[in-house]
Scaffold this motif. Sequence first.
Motif, PDB file in Angstrom:
ATOM      1  N   THR A  36       2.715   7.104  10.865  1.00  0.00           N
ATOM      2  CA  THR A  36       2.716   7.285  12.310  1.00  0.00           C
ATOM      3  C   THR A  36       1.549   8.151  12.782  1.00  0.00           C
ATOM      4  O   THR A  36       1.096   8.004  13.925  1.00  0.00           O
ATOM      5  CB  THR A  36       4.037   7.910  12.795  1.00  0.00           C
ATOM      6  OG1 THR A  36       4.345   9.051  11.989  1.00  0.00           O
ATOM      7  CG2 THR A  36       5.179   6.922  12.700  1.00  0.00           C
ATOM      8  N   LEU A  37       1.048   9.033  11.939  1.00  0.00           N
ATOM      9  CA  LEU A  37      -0.125   9.828  12.312  1.00  0.00           C
ATOM     10  C   LEU A  37      -1.311   8.913  12.622  1.00  0.00           C
ATOM     11  O   LEU A  37      -2.014   9.095  13.619  1.00  0.00           O
ATOM     12  CB  LEU A  37      -0.488  10.799  11.181  1.00  0.00           C
ATOM     13  CG  LEU A  37       0.403  12.040  11.025  1.00  0.00           C
ATOM     14  CD1 LEU A  37       0.025  12.806   9.755  1.00  0.00           C
ATOM     15  CD2 LEU A  37       0.294  12.944  12.248  1.00  0.00           C
ATOM     16  N   THR A  38      -1.528   7.919  11.757  1.00  0.00           N
ATOM     17  CA  THR A  38      -2.619   6.975  11.994  1.00  0.00           C
ATOM     18  C   THR A  38      -2.330   6.100  13.203  1.00  0.00           C
ATOM     19  O   THR A  38      -3.249   5.745  13.952  1.00  0.00           O
ATOM     20  CB  THR A  38      -2.834   6.078  10.758  1.00  0.00           C
ATOM     21  OG1 THR A  38      -2.888   6.880   9.597  1.00  0.00           O
ATOM     22  CG2 THR A  38      -4.121   5.292  10.887  1.00  0.00           C
ATOM     23  N   VAL A  62       0.840  -1.199   0.000  1.00  0.00           N
ATOM     24  CA  VAL A  62       0.000   0.000   0.000  1.00  0.00           C
ATOM     25  C   VAL A  62       0.877   1.252   0.000  1.00  0.00           C
ATOM     26  O   VAL A  62       0.623   2.221  -0.728  1.00  0.00           O
ATOM     27  CB  VAL A  62      -0.938   0.011   1.224  1.00  0.00           C
ATOM     28  CG1 VAL A  62      -1.665   1.351   1.345  1.00  0.00           C
ATOM     29  CG2 VAL A  62      -1.944  -1.127   1.122  1.00  0.00           C
ATOM     30  N   MET A  63       1.931   1.220   0.815  1.00  0.00           N
ATOM     31  CA  MET A  63       2.832   2.370   0.916  1.00  0.00           C
ATOM     32  C   MET A  63       3.447   2.724  -0.432  1.00  0.00           C
ATOM     33  O   MET A  63       3.501   3.893  -0.824  1.00  0.00           O
ATOM     34  CB  MET A  63       3.932   2.061   1.937  1.00  0.00           C
ATOM     35  CG  MET A  63       4.925   3.177   2.165  1.00  0.00           C
ATOM     36  SD  MET A  63       6.187   2.697   3.377  1.00  0.00           S
ATOM     37  CE  MET A  63       5.243   2.729   4.893  1.00  0.00           C
ATOM     38  N   GLN A  64       3.909   1.720  -1.144  1.00  0.00           N
ATOM     39  CA  GLN A  64       4.536   1.969  -2.442  1.00  0.00           C
ATOM     40  C   GLN A  64       3.515   2.381  -3.491  1.00  0.00           C
ATOM     41  O   GLN A  64       3.823   3.159  -4.390  1.00  0.00           O
ATOM     42  CB  GLN A  64       5.298   0.724  -2.910  1.00  0.00           C
ATOM     43  CG  GLN A  64       6.530   0.398  -2.065  1.00  0.00           C
ATOM     44  CD  GLN A  64       7.541   1.530  -2.022  1.00  0.00           C
ATOM     45  OE1 GLN A  64       7.506   2.372  -1.127  1.00  0.00           O
ATOM     46  NE2 GLN A  64       8.432   1.562  -2.993  1.00  0.00           N
ATOM     47  N   LYS A  65       2.300   1.862  -3.386  1.00  0.00           N
ATOM     48  CA  LYS A  65       1.238   2.242  -4.316  1.00  0.00           C
ATOM     49  C   LYS A  65       0.824   3.695  -4.101  1.00  0.00           C
ATOM     50  O   LYS A  65       0.581   4.431  -5.062  1.00  0.00           O
ATOM     51  CB  LYS A  65       0.030   1.314  -4.144  1.00  0.00           C
ATOM     52  CG  LYS A  65       0.132  -0.007  -4.881  1.00  0.00           C
ATOM     53  CD  LYS A  65       0.087   0.216  -6.385  1.00  0.00           C
ATOM     54  CE  LYS A  65       0.028  -1.082  -7.148  1.00  0.00           C
ATOM     55  NZ  LYS A  65       0.009  -0.859  -8.630  1.00  0.00           N
ATOM     56  N   THR A  69       1.603  12.826   2.579  1.00  0.00           N
ATOM     57  CA  THR A  69       1.662  12.426   3.983  1.00  0.00           C
ATOM     58  C   THR A  69       0.274  12.000   4.460  1.00  0.00           C
ATOM     59  O   THR A  69       0.122  10.975   5.134  1.00  0.00           O
ATOM     60  CB  THR A  69       2.185  13.589   4.855  1.00  0.00           C
ATOM     61  OG1 THR A  69       3.530  13.876   4.492  1.00  0.00           O
ATOM     62  CG2 THR A  69       2.144  13.210   6.340  1.00  0.00           C
ATOM     63  N   LEU A  70      -0.737  12.789   4.105  1.00  0.00           N
ATOM     64  CA  LEU A  70      -2.115  12.438   4.476  1.00  0.00           C
ATOM     65  C   LEU A  70      -2.553  11.155   3.775  1.00  0.00           C
ATOM     66  O   LEU A  70      -3.212  10.304   4.379  1.00  0.00           O
ATOM     67  CB  LEU A  70      -3.059  13.588   4.123  1.00  0.00           C
ATOM     68  CG  LEU A  70      -2.859  14.888   4.904  1.00  0.00           C
ATOM     69  CD1 LEU A  70      -3.842  15.953   4.426  1.00  0.00           C
ATOM     70  CD2 LEU A  70      -3.040  14.652   6.410  1.00  0.00           C
ATOM     71  N   HIS A  71      -2.176  11.010   2.509  1.00  0.00           N
ATOM     72  CA  HIS A  71      -2.543   9.799   1.780  1.00  0.00           C
ATOM     73  C   HIS A  71      -1.936   8.555   2.426  1.00  0.00           C
ATOM     74  O   HIS A  71      -2.556   7.486   2.439  1.00  0.00           O
ATOM     75  CB  HIS A  71      -2.076   9.897   0.320  1.00  0.00           C
ATOM     76  CG  HIS A  71      -2.761  10.972  -0.450  1.00  0.00           C
ATOM     77  ND1 HIS A  71      -2.311  11.412  -1.688  1.00  0.00           N
ATOM     78  CD2 HIS A  71      -3.853  11.726  -0.172  1.00  0.00           C
ATOM     79  CE1 HIS A  71      -3.107  12.361  -2.130  1.00  0.00           C
ATOM     80  NE2 HIS A  71      -4.051  12.584  -1.226  1.00  0.00           N
ATOM     81  N   ASN A  72      -0.725   8.711   2.956  1.00  0.00           N
ATOM     82  CA  ASN A  72      -0.050   7.553   3.556  1.00  0.00           C
ATOM     83  C   ASN A  72      -0.583   7.191   4.935  1.00  0.00           C
ATOM     84  O   ASN A  72      -0.105   6.227   5.538  1.00  0.00           O
ATOM     85  CB  ASN A  72       1.461   7.815   3.624  1.00  0.00           C
ATOM     86  CG  ASN A  72       2.165   7.370   2.357  1.00  0.00           C
ATOM     87  OD1 ASN A  72       2.327   6.184   2.109  1.00  0.00           O
ATOM     88  ND2 ASN A  72       2.562   8.337   1.535  1.00  0.00           N
ATOM     89  N   MET A  73      -1.578   7.935   5.423  1.00  0.00           N
ATOM     90  CA  MET A  73      -2.256   7.508   6.651  1.00  0.00           C
ATOM     91  C   MET A  73      -2.966   6.184   6.413  1.00  0.00           C
ATOM     92  O   MET A  73      -3.232   5.437   7.352  1.00  0.00           O
ATOM     93  CB  MET A  73      -3.239   8.577   7.126  1.00  0.00           C
ATOM     94  CG  MET A  73      -2.559   9.832   7.666  1.00  0.00           C
ATOM     95  SD  MET A  73      -3.721  11.075   8.288  1.00  0.00           S
ATOM     96  CE  MET A  73      -4.314  10.260   9.798  1.00  0.00           C
ATOM     97  N   LEU A  74      -3.243   5.881   5.140  1.00  0.00           N
ATOM     98  CA  LEU A  74      -3.819   4.584   4.784  1.00  0.00           C
ATOM     99  C   LEU A  74      -2.869   3.449   5.163  1.00  0.00           C
ATOM    100  O   LEU A  74      -3.295   2.376   5.609  1.00  0.00           O
ATOM    101  CB  LEU A  74      -4.122   4.546   3.282  1.00  0.00           C
ATOM    102  CG  LEU A  74      -4.759   3.261   2.737  1.00  0.00           C
ATOM    103  CD1 LEU A  74      -6.101   3.012   3.399  1.00  0.00           C
ATOM    104  CD2 LEU A  74      -4.931   3.375   1.219  1.00  0.00           C
ATOM    105  N   THR A  75      -1.568   3.692   4.992  1.00  0.00           N
ATOM    106  CA  THR A  75      -0.566   2.701   5.390  1.00  0.00           C
ATOM    107  C   THR A  75      -0.622   2.474   6.895  1.00  0.00           C
ATOM    108  O   THR A  75      -0.472   1.342   7.374  1.00  0.00           O
ATOM    109  CB  THR A  75       0.845   3.182   5.000  1.00  0.00           C
ATOM    110  OG1 THR A  75       0.863   3.523   3.626  1.00  0.00           O
ATOM    111  CG2 THR A  75       1.871   2.093   5.253  1.00  0.00           C
TER     112      THR A  75
END
Length: 287
Positions: A35-37, A19-22, A208-214
């Motif tokens: 880390t925010l999530t 997911v992170m790489q996508k 950064t916000l998108h990577n909260m999915l990770t």
Amino acid sequence: MGILIALIPALGWGIQAIVMQKVGGKFTNKTVGMTLTTVVFGIIIFLFHRPEITASLLWGSLLSGVCWSIGQILQVKSFDLIGVSKTMPISTGEQLIVTTLLGATILGEWQHGWQFLVGLPALALIILGITFTTIHDHTSSSDKGSNFKLGMIILAISTLGMAGYVVFPQLFGLNGWDVALPQSLAMLLGTVVLSLFQKDNDILGKKTLHNMLTGICFGIANLGLLFSNQINGVAVGFTLSQLSVIISTLGGIWILYELKSRREMRYTLIGLFLVVIGAVLIGVTKQ
């Protein structure tokens, strides 16, 4: 039901790297967003489980969280250098070796002779498995000499950070429910501080916000492991969680299209098999 819960960490951590790489972005976007999530999950756990605030809890969480920040940032950076399908089996294997040795020597987890008889061959299998996964053809597009060497060095340092993340809570006698919030805050603090040293870190960017999915993947996996350890015991919970390396490695090849030659694929599968068998045996020593 217990086994299904035990497989949640494997699924969560397995797809986390994919997911992170996508989602993409700089490695600073990826780690800060994640880390925010994690902090959100920590707050939710804190609402239902409020631990006694002690010096041990604060110090153990701080040291563990900062170590995670170092380990995770370097691991994510290695994704861009050598790919997820190479990073994850190497990283998982190295972490198993270091945390097992620290557990046996510092934490005294191996108290009986049979644990050494099972554990030492398990470590040998993991080392052999890692060796197989690093075999690559010079003609392969997935590796570029200098990138591969740098990636291996970064992973070695990353392993020490991730080992500290696992060992410090045990060293301070803490459990996963208690450290959830303070540890996640330390993870966020460490990640942000380290990211600020990176030029053009873009930690306030959209990625950064998108990577909260990770972070959702990481949080669900972490929460699943806490429940699994309670229901199944540490041996089963730990062992099945290590199956994440299969998901992340094969996902890197099939979903992220990290090309491998037929020879590389064969050795990667053999290496994965050996790492998983070694992890199962390490799990047996935790009985």
